[in-house]
Design a protein around this motif. Structure first.
Motif, PDB file in Angstrom:
ATOM      1  N   ASP A 172       0.830  -1.222   0.000  1.00 11.37           N
ATOM      2  CA  ASP A 172       0.000   0.000   0.000  1.00 11.37           C
ATOM      3  C   ASP A 172       0.854   1.259   0.000  1.00 11.37           C
ATOM      4  OD1 ASP A 172       0.816  -0.877   2.508  1.00 11.37           O
ATOM      5  OD2 ASP A 172      -0.723   0.291   3.537  1.00 11.37           O
ATOM      6  N   ARG A 223       3.747   1.234  -1.759  1.00  8.10           N
ATOM      7  CA  ARG A 223       4.608   0.902  -2.907  1.00  8.10           C
ATOM      8  C   ARG A 223       6.002   0.427  -2.456  1.00  8.10           C
ATOM      9  NH1 ARG A 223       0.106   1.177  -3.776  1.00  8.10           N
ATOM     10  NH2 ARG A 223      -1.000   2.381  -5.379  1.00  8.10           N
ATOM     11  N   MET A 264      13.238   5.444  -0.876  1.00  9.33           N
ATOM     12  CA  MET A 264      13.142   5.736   0.549  1.00  9.33           C
ATOM     13  C   MET A 264      11.766   6.313   0.866  1.00  9.33           C
ATOM     14  SD  MET A 264      16.070   4.640   0.782  1.00  9.33           S
ATOM     15  CE  MET A 264      16.110   4.477   2.556  1.00  9.33           C
ATOM     16  N   ASP A 265      11.331   6.092   2.089  1.00 10.16           N
ATOM     17  CA  ASP A 265      10.037   6.616   2.544  1.00 10.16           C
ATOM     18  C   ASP A 265      10.218   8.108   2.843  1.00 10.16           C
ATOM     19  OD1 ASP A 265       7.839   7.396   4.186  1.00 10.16           O
ATOM     20  OD2 ASP A 265       7.458   5.276   4.628  1.00 10.16           O
ATOM     21  N   LEU A 266       9.587   8.935   2.011  1.00 11.72           N
ATOM     22  CA  LEU A 266       9.781  10.388   2.156  1.00 11.72           C
ATOM     23  C   LEU A 266       9.267  10.915   3.495  1.00 11.72           C
ATOM     24  CD1 LEU A 266      10.444  10.073  -0.866  1.00 11.72           C
ATOM     25  CD2 LEU A 266       9.286  12.230  -1.263  1.00 11.72           C
ATOM     26  N   PHE A 326      12.787  10.301   5.665  1.00  9.88           N
ATOM     27  CA  PHE A 326      13.341  11.657   5.549  1.00  9.88           C
ATOM     28  C   PHE A 326      12.706  12.631   6.554  1.00  9.88           C
ATOM     29  CE2 PHE A 326      14.617  10.183   1.236  1.00  9.88           C
ATOM     30  CZ  PHE A 326      15.956  10.513   1.300  1.00  9.88           C
ATOM     31  N   GLY A 344      15.109   5.597  -6.956  1.00 12.92           N
ATOM     32  CA  GLY A 344      16.060   6.210  -6.029  1.00 12.92           C
ATOM     33  C   GLY A 344      16.816   5.246  -5.128  1.00 12.92           C
ATOM     34  N   GLY A 345      16.478   5.295  -3.846  1.00 10.34           N
ATOM     35  CA  GLY A 345      17.162   4.460  -2.860  1.00 10.34           C
ATOM     36  C   GLY A 345      17.105   2.982  -3.186  1.00 10.34           C
ATOM     37  N   SER A 401      14.397   9.552  -9.361  1.00 12.39           N
ATOM     38  CA  SER A 401      13.400  10.620  -9.246  1.00 12.39           C
ATOM     39  C   SER A 401      13.837  11.719  -8.282  1.00 12.39           C
ATOM     40  CB  SER A 401      12.076  10.018  -8.773  1.00 12.39           C
ATOM     41  OG  SER A 401      12.292   9.282  -7.576  1.00 12.39           O
ATOM     42  N   TRP A 430      12.191  15.829  -6.912  1.00 11.09           N
ATOM     43  CA  TRP A 430      11.729  16.424  -5.645  1.00 11.09           C
ATOM     44  C   TRP A 430      12.846  17.182  -4.931  1.00 11.09           C
ATOM     45  CZ3 TRP A 430      12.995  14.372  -0.626  1.00 11.09           C
ATOM     46  CH2 TRP A 430      13.624  13.117  -0.628  1.00 11.09           C
TER      47      TRP A 430
HETATM   48  N1  ACO Z   1       7.668   7.645   0.322  1.00 10.45           N
HETATM   49  C1  ACO Z   1       6.547   7.741   1.087  1.00 10.45           C
HETATM   50  N2  ACO Z   1       5.345   7.332   0.664  1.00 10.45           N
HETATM   51  C2  ACO Z   1       5.272   6.788  -0.553  1.00 10.45           C
HETATM   52  C3  ACO Z   1       6.382   6.641  -1.385  1.00 10.45           C
HETATM   53  C4  ACO Z   1       7.632   7.105  -0.899  1.00 10.45           C
HETATM   54  N3  ACO Z   1       8.777   6.959  -1.614  1.00 10.45           N
HETATM   55  N4  ACO Z   1       5.998   6.076  -2.555  1.00 10.45           N
HETATM   56  C5  ACO Z   1       4.665   5.856  -2.429  1.00 10.45           C
HETATM   57  N5  ACO Z   1       4.226   6.286  -1.224  1.00 10.45           N
HETATM   58  C6  ACO Z   1       2.856   6.230  -0.669  1.00 10.45           C
HETATM   59  C7  ACO Z   1       2.000   7.343  -1.199  1.00 10.45           C
HETATM   60  O1  ACO Z   1       2.188   8.536  -0.448  1.00 10.45           O
HETATM   61  C8  ACO Z   1       0.607   6.738  -1.000  1.00 10.45           C
HETATM   62  O2  ACO Z   1       0.286   6.827   0.361  1.00 10.45           O
HETATM   63  P1  ACO Z   1      -1.250   7.060   0.857  1.00 10.45           P
HETATM   64  O3  ACO Z   1      -2.011   5.871   0.353  1.00 10.45           O
HETATM   65  O4  ACO Z   1      -1.141   7.126   2.321  1.00 10.45           O
HETATM   66  O5  ACO Z   1      -1.681   8.334   0.179  1.00 10.45           O
HETATM   67  C9  ACO Z   1       0.846   5.266  -1.317  1.00 10.45           C
HETATM   68  O6  ACO Z   1       2.222   5.050  -1.146  1.00 10.45           O
HETATM   69  C10 ACO Z   1       0.475   4.894  -2.735  1.00 10.45           C
HETATM   70  O7  ACO Z   1       1.177   5.778  -3.598  1.00 10.45           O
HETATM   71  P2  ACO Z   1       0.515   6.395  -4.921  1.00 10.45           P
HETATM   72  O8  ACO Z   1       1.362   7.545  -5.312  1.00 10.45           O
HETATM   73  O9  ACO Z   1      -0.933   6.666  -4.703  1.00 10.45           O
HETATM   74  O10 ACO Z   1       0.663   5.138  -5.915  1.00 10.45           O
HETATM   75  P3  ACO Z   1       0.717   5.125  -7.502  1.00 10.45           P
HETATM   76  O11 ACO Z   1       0.671   3.672  -7.861  1.00 10.45           O
HETATM   77  O12 ACO Z   1      -0.293   6.030  -8.103  1.00 10.45           O
HETATM   78  O13 ACO Z   1       2.163   5.717  -7.903  1.00 10.45           O
HETATM   79  C11 ACO Z   1       4.542   5.845  -7.669  1.00 10.45           C
HETATM   80  C12 ACO Z   1       3.300   4.958  -7.636  1.00 10.45           C
HETATM   81  C13 ACO Z   1       4.790   6.380  -9.093  1.00 10.45           C
HETATM   82  C14 ACO Z   1       5.697   4.934  -7.234  1.00 10.45           C
HETATM   83  C15 ACO Z   1       4.377   7.036  -6.698  1.00 10.45           C
HETATM   84  O14 ACO Z   1       3.919   6.557  -5.432  1.00 10.45           O
HETATM   85  C16 ACO Z   1       5.662   7.790  -6.449  1.00 10.45           C
HETATM   86  O15 ACO Z   1       6.036   8.613  -7.253  1.00 10.45           O
HETATM   87  N6  ACO Z   1       6.373   7.496  -5.329  1.00 10.45           N
HETATM   88  C17 ACO Z   1       7.591   8.156  -5.004  1.00 10.45           C
HETATM   89  C18 ACO Z   1       8.755   7.570  -5.798  1.00 10.45           C
HETATM   90  C19 ACO Z   1      10.033   8.278  -5.430  1.00 10.45           C
HETATM   91  O16 ACO Z   1      10.344   9.299  -5.994  1.00 10.45           O
HETATM   92  N7  ACO Z   1      10.735   7.762  -4.414  1.00 10.45           N
HETATM   93  C20 ACO Z   1      11.851   8.421  -3.805  1.00 10.45           C
HETATM   94  C21 ACO Z   1      13.058   8.204  -4.630  1.00 10.45           C
HETATM   95  S1  ACO Z   1      14.412   9.178  -4.017  1.00 10.45           S
HETATM   96  C22 ACO Z   1      15.077   8.268  -2.764  1.00 10.45           C
HETATM   97  O17 ACO Z   1      14.729   7.132  -2.563  1.00 10.45           O
HETATM   98  C23 ACO Z   1      16.195   8.861  -1.980  1.00 10.45           C
END
Ligand code: ACO
Length: 272
Positions: free
Chosen positions: A23, A25, A65-67, A71, A113-114, A136, A140
Motif C-alpha cells: 500500500d 509501494r 526511501m520513505d519520504l 526523511f 532512487g534508494g 526521481s 523532488w
Molecule cells: N515515500 C513515502 N510514501 C510513498 C512513497 C515514498 N517513496 N511512494 C509511495 N508512497 C505512498 C504514497 O504517499 C501513498 O500513500 P497514501 O495511500 O497514504 O496516500 C501510497 O504510497 C500509494 O502511492 P501512490 O502515489 O498513490 O501510488 P501510484 O501507484 O499512483 O504511484 C509511484 C506509484 C509512481 C511509485 C508514486 O507513489 C511515487 O512517485 N512514489 C515516489 C517515488 C520516489 O520518488 N521515491 C523516492 C526516490 S528518491 C530516494 O529514494 C532517496
C-alpha cells in the motif's frame, strides 16, 4: 504487532524475500530497513537456502526511501536520527552486496532512487518489461544519494547516467536491460519462471566457487590489473583450502570418467 514489512518463503532452496508494504509501494521506512537486515541475517547461513531472490509485493519492487518516515520524520528529530536511519538502510544493502550466497533482484514494478542500493547489491537482476526505473530525486529537489549516483555510474554509460540522473525520466524494464541496469527484461507473466530457472542453475553449482566468484567480480572492478591478478590467486587458494574437494572431483568427472564437459555445464556436485 508483528512486523511484516519484509517477509520470506523458502521453496526448493530458493528464499523468496519480499518488500512487503504494497500500500506504500514498498518504500523503505526505518522499520522495513531493520526488518530486512533481520531477514537477510536469518537466511544467510541456513542449510536449506542456496539462493536469495528479492522481489516486491504488489505493483512495486520498491518506490525508494520513505519520504515521510525516513526523511521528514527523522529530519524533525535531528541529525542523530537521520544518521541512524542511514546506517540502518546502508547496512542491509551492504550485507546484501557481500552476501554469502547468490542473490537475484526480481524487479516486478516501480524501482526508484534508494532502491538502486539493493538493486546493485543483488548479483543478478531480472525485470518485468513494464517495470519502471527512475532516479526521481531530481524531481523532488535532491541529488541521488544513498549510493544511487554510484550505482548509476557503475551500471550505465557516463552519458546515460548523467541523463538518467538529471532528467528524472523513467526507463522501462526493457530499456533498463538494454542499458545494463538489469540482466534481462521479460513479460511480467514470465518473470518468475525465468528467475526460478536461473536460480536452479546456480543451485547446481559449487557453492564455494560461486561465493568466491561473486566477491571477485565485485572486488576486481576497483583494482588495477596487477592487484586483481594477485587478489584472484589468493582468493582461489583460500577457496581451495576451504573446499578443495569439489574442484578435484570435477576434474575427475571430466578427465577420468568423461561424464561431463565443463564447457557445456556443471559437474555433479552431489558426488563430491
Ligand atoms: N515515500 C513515502 N510514501 C510513498 C512513497 C515514498 N517513496 N511512494 C509511495 N508512497 C505512498 C504514497 O504517499 C501513498 O500513500 P497514501 O495511500 O497514504 O496516500 C501510497 O504510497 C500509494 O502511492 P501512490 O502515489 O498513490 O501510488 P501510484 O501507484 O499512483 O504511484 C509511484 C506509484 C509512481 C511509485 C508514486 O507513489 C511515487 O512517485 N512514489 C515516489 C517515488 C520516489 O520518488 N521515491 C523516492 C526516490 S528518491 C530516494 O529514494 C532517496
Amino acid at each position: 504487532m508483528t512486523d511484516e514489512t519484509a517477509t520470506f518463503t523458502i521453496e526448493n532452496r530458493i528464499a523468496w524475500v519480499k518488500f512487503n508494504r504494497p500500500d506504500k509501494r514498498n518504500c523503505m521506512s526505518p522499520t522495513l530497513n531493520r526488518k530486512m537486515l533481520e531477514v537477510l541475517e536469518s537466511l544467510e547461513f541456513r542449510e536449506d537456502v542456496g539462493v536469495i531472490v528479492l522481489t516486491g509485493e504488489g505493483t512495486a519492487w520498491s518506490a525508494g526511501m520513505d519520504l515521510k518516515e525516513y526523511f521528514r520524520e527523522n529530519e524533525q528529530k535531528g541529525l542523530h536520527a537521520t544518521r541512524k536511519a542511514q546506517r540502518e538502510a546502508y547496512s542491509w544493502w551492504s550485507r546484501l552486496r557481500w552476501f554469502e550466497k547468490p542473490t537475484i533482484a526480481m524487479v516486478n514494478g516501480w524501482c526508484f532512487g534508494g532502491a538502486y542500493g539493493p538493486l546493485f547489491a543483488c548479483d543478478l537482476a531480472f525485470a518485468a518489461e513494464d517495470a519502471q526505473f527512475g532516479l526521481s530525486e531530481i524531481n523532488w529537489g535532491i541529488l541521488p544519494g544513498g549510493g544511487a549516483s554510484k550505482v548509476a555510474t557503475e551500471l550505465l554509460s557516463f552519458r546515460d547516467a548523467m541523463y538518467h540522473a538529471m532528467m528524472g525520466e523513467n526507463l522501462t524494464g526493457k530499456q533498463a536491460a538494454e542499458k545494463g541496469l538489469v540482466n534481462e527484461a521479460l513479460p511480467a507473466d514470465q518473470l518468475k519462471a525465468r528467475v526460478e530457472e536461473v536460480a536452479k542453475v546456480l543451485l547446481a553449482k559449487n557453492a564455494t566457487a560461486l561465493r568466491a566468484t561473486k566477491w571477485a567480480i565485485r572486488r576486481v572492478r576497483e583494482m588495477t590489473y596487477d592487484n586483481a591478478e594477485d587478489y584472484l590467486i589468493r582468493a582461489q587458494e583460500a577457496a581451495n583450502s576451504f573446499d578443495g574437494e569439489g574442484r578435484k572431483e570435477a576434474t575427475r568427472q571430466f578427465i577420468d570418467e568423461k561424464s561431463f564437459k565443463p564447457g557445456l555445464g556443471a559437474y555433479d556436485i552431489s558426488r563430491a
